[in-house]
Write an enzyme that holds these catalytic residues in place. Structure first.
Site, short mmCIF file in Angstrom:
data_model
loop_
_atom_site.label_atom_id
_atom_site.label_comp_id
_atom_site.label_asym_id
_atom_site.label_seq_id
_atom_site.Cartn_x
_atom_site.Cartn_y
_atom_site.Cartn_z
N CYS A 1 53.25 75.63 29.49
CA CYS A 1 53.80 74.92 30.65
C CYS A 1 53.81 75.77 31.92
CB CYS A 1 55.20 74.43 30.34
SG CYS A 1 55.26 73.41 28.86
N HIS B 1 58.47 72.89 36.77
CA HIS B 1 57.86 72.28 35.58
C HIS B 1 58.78 71.15 35.11
CE1 HIS B 1 56.06 71.47 31.84
NE2 HIS B 1 57.08 71.92 31.14
N ASN C 1 56.59 65.34 29.98
CA ASN C 1 56.16 66.73 30.04
C ASN C 1 54.66 66.80 29.75
OD1 ASN C 1 55.64 69.45 29.61
ND2 ASN C 1 57.34 69.77 28.20
N1 COA Z 1 66.04 59.50 19.99
C1 COA Z 1 67.28 59.45 19.50
N2 COA Z 1 67.91 60.54 18.99
C2 COA Z 1 67.23 61.70 19.00
C3 COA Z 1 65.92 61.81 19.50
C4 COA Z 1 65.32 60.67 20.01
N3 COA Z 1 64.08 60.65 20.51
N4 COA Z 1 65.52 63.10 19.38
C5 COA Z 1 66.54 63.77 18.81
N5 COA Z 1 67.57 62.93 18.59
C6 COA Z 1 68.87 63.24 17.99
C7 COA Z 1 68.84 64.48 17.16
O1 COA Z 1 68.35 64.22 15.88
C8 COA Z 1 70.31 64.89 17.18
O2 COA Z 1 70.98 64.10 16.22
P1 COA Z 1 72.12 64.76 15.28
O3 COA Z 1 73.16 65.25 16.23
O4 COA Z 1 72.53 63.62 14.43
O5 COA Z 1 71.42 65.86 14.56
C9 COA Z 1 70.78 64.44 18.55
O6 COA Z 1 69.81 63.49 19.03
C10 COA Z 1 70.90 65.58 19.55
O7 COA Z 1 69.75 66.38 19.46
P2 COA Z 1 69.53 67.66 20.35
O8 COA Z 1 68.26 68.30 20.00
O9 COA Z 1 70.78 68.49 20.35
O10 COA Z 1 69.43 66.95 21.80
P3 COA Z 1 69.32 67.61 23.20
O11 COA Z 1 70.37 67.10 24.07
O12 COA Z 1 69.15 69.10 23.12
O13 COA Z 1 67.95 67.01 23.74
C11 COA Z 1 65.67 67.70 24.05
C12 COA Z 1 66.74 67.27 23.05
C13 COA Z 1 64.42 68.06 23.26
C14 COA Z 1 65.41 66.56 24.97
C15 COA Z 1 66.18 68.92 24.84
O14 COA Z 1 66.75 69.85 23.96
C16 COA Z 1 65.11 69.61 25.63
O15 COA Z 1 64.61 69.08 26.59
N6 COA Z 1 64.80 70.87 25.28
C17 COA Z 1 63.98 71.77 26.04
C18 COA Z 1 62.55 71.38 26.12
C19 COA Z 1 61.81 72.51 26.76
O16 COA Z 1 62.29 73.20 27.61
N7 COA Z 1 60.62 72.76 26.29
C20 COA Z 1 59.94 73.93 26.72
C21 COA Z 1 59.23 73.77 27.97
S1 COA Z 1 57.91 72.72 27.78
#
Ligand code: COA
Length: 325
Positions: free
Chosen positions: A113, A252, A282
């Protein structure tokens, strides 16, 4: 050293739109979850017969036209991607041939990224030193090709697209400073395990879905905020500027919550942040450049403005750049 700036911009986004509602039919998710957790409403998906080079070529042609340069004027093509057409030759070679950029050296770089900021920084060095006159810097991805459409943790986040910039010597303004970094110790948080020399493609790797992008998003989130904040602070300090000098931050686009958290830490108001994650999700190396291209096209970047690019991704890597437009 010569002063180096961006003299032309272009982009290409595939026509097919995949909405959150479409994804509700594929995995256990909701439009509401995706919007509130990520800011994404829809993303573009390349067709089966479109590879990364096809996206890159279209963005490149638009950038060359904008710069009023012919492909033969190019000395260098750098293509940032993690989803090249094939492991080798470089996708940049394919683009060089398609454009008939006969005088250009060409290479791909892999910095996920942060790829566009890395590529821009490399191009800047060649032009600043006088080695080359004109470079084409592209960020292009077909992430849909490495997306596990059964994994709701990742498939809702990703999309396809390409952006390009022509980089040349400029009389005023231009790139004021760049800051790149890496922490390889956290590489397991975001990667595609199979298909390289560590785990060559086999029936087993296909059966175990190892040719798809794997991400531990929650752990990455905090590191992304910290790294992007640090990179922005460093690059501005190097340029002898403060956050008050910044007219627009073009980050990004991985998650709008990450971007807003970074801006808050930096004390940059929300109206100075450029966001297009809502439309595209993304797109890895294509995200920052496409956001920059659209900000320019929409008139959000005016002559003399200070623009801050700030990116973070798999590696883990980060890269920031200050440009006086
Ligand atoms: N729909 C519904 N629920 C979902 C889901 C989806 N698409 N994806 C994950 N969940 C659930 C998980 O299973 C989890 O459930 P649980 O609590 O029962 O285990 C819950 O939602 C929370 O998951 P979590 O991973 O803690 O959510 P989050 O708030 O951290 O959001 C991302 C997830 C991936 C959106 C976020 O962490 C993110 O953007 N991370 C960074 C990405 C990044 O920087 N990448 C590198 C640069 S490219």
């Amino acid at each position: 050293m010569r002063r180096v700036g961006i003299i032309g911009v272009g982009e290409y986004l595939p026509d097919k739109v995949l909405t959150n509602h479409d994804l509700e039919k594929l995995v256990d998710t909701t439009d509401e979850w995706i919007i509130t957790r990520t800011g994404i409403k829809e993303r573009r998906i390349a067709s089966d017969n479109e590879a990364v080079s096809d996206l890159a070529i279209k963005a490149a042609r638009e950038a060359l036209e904008d710069a009023k340069l012919a492909p033969q004027d190019l000395d260098l093509i750098i293509l940032a991607t993690v989803t090249g057409d094939m492991p080798f030759p470089s996708t940049a070679s394919i683009v060089q041939n398609a454009l008939s950029a006969k005088h250009a050296a060409a290479l791909d770089i892999s910095a996920a990224c942060a790829g566009f900021v890395y590529a821009l920084s490399i191009a800047q060095q060649f032009i600043a030193s006088g080695t080359y006159k004109n470079a084409l810097v592209i960020g292009a991805e077909k992430l849909s090709a490495v997306t596990d459409w059964k994994d709701r943790n990742t498939c809702v986040l990703l999309g396809d697209g390409a952006g390009a910039c022509v980089v040349s010597e400029v009389k005023e303004g231009g790139i004021l400073s760049t800051y790149l970094g890496c922490d390889g110790s956290n590489m397991e948080l975001l990667n595609m395990p199979a298909g390289g020399s560590r785990m060559p493609a086999s029936h087993e790797t296909v059966d175990s879905r190892m040719h798809y992008l794997k991400m531990r998003g929650n752990e990455l989130f905090k590191i992304a905020v910290k790294s992007m904040t640090m990179a922005a602070e460093k690059v501005l300090e190097q340029a002898g500027l403060t956050f008050r000098d910044v007219d627009l931050i073009v980050p990004h686009q991985a998650n709008s919550r990450i971007i807003l958290a970074v801006a808050k830490k930096l004390g940059i108001p929300e109206d100075k942040i450029y966001l297009n994650i809502e439309k595209y999700g993304n797109m890895s190396s294509a995200s920052t450049v496409t956001a920059l291209v659209e900000a320019v096209k929409e008139g959000r970047v005016k002559k003399g403005d200070i623009v801050l690019l700030d990116a973070f991704g798999a590696g883990l890597v980060w890269g920031a750049c200050v440009i006086k437009w």
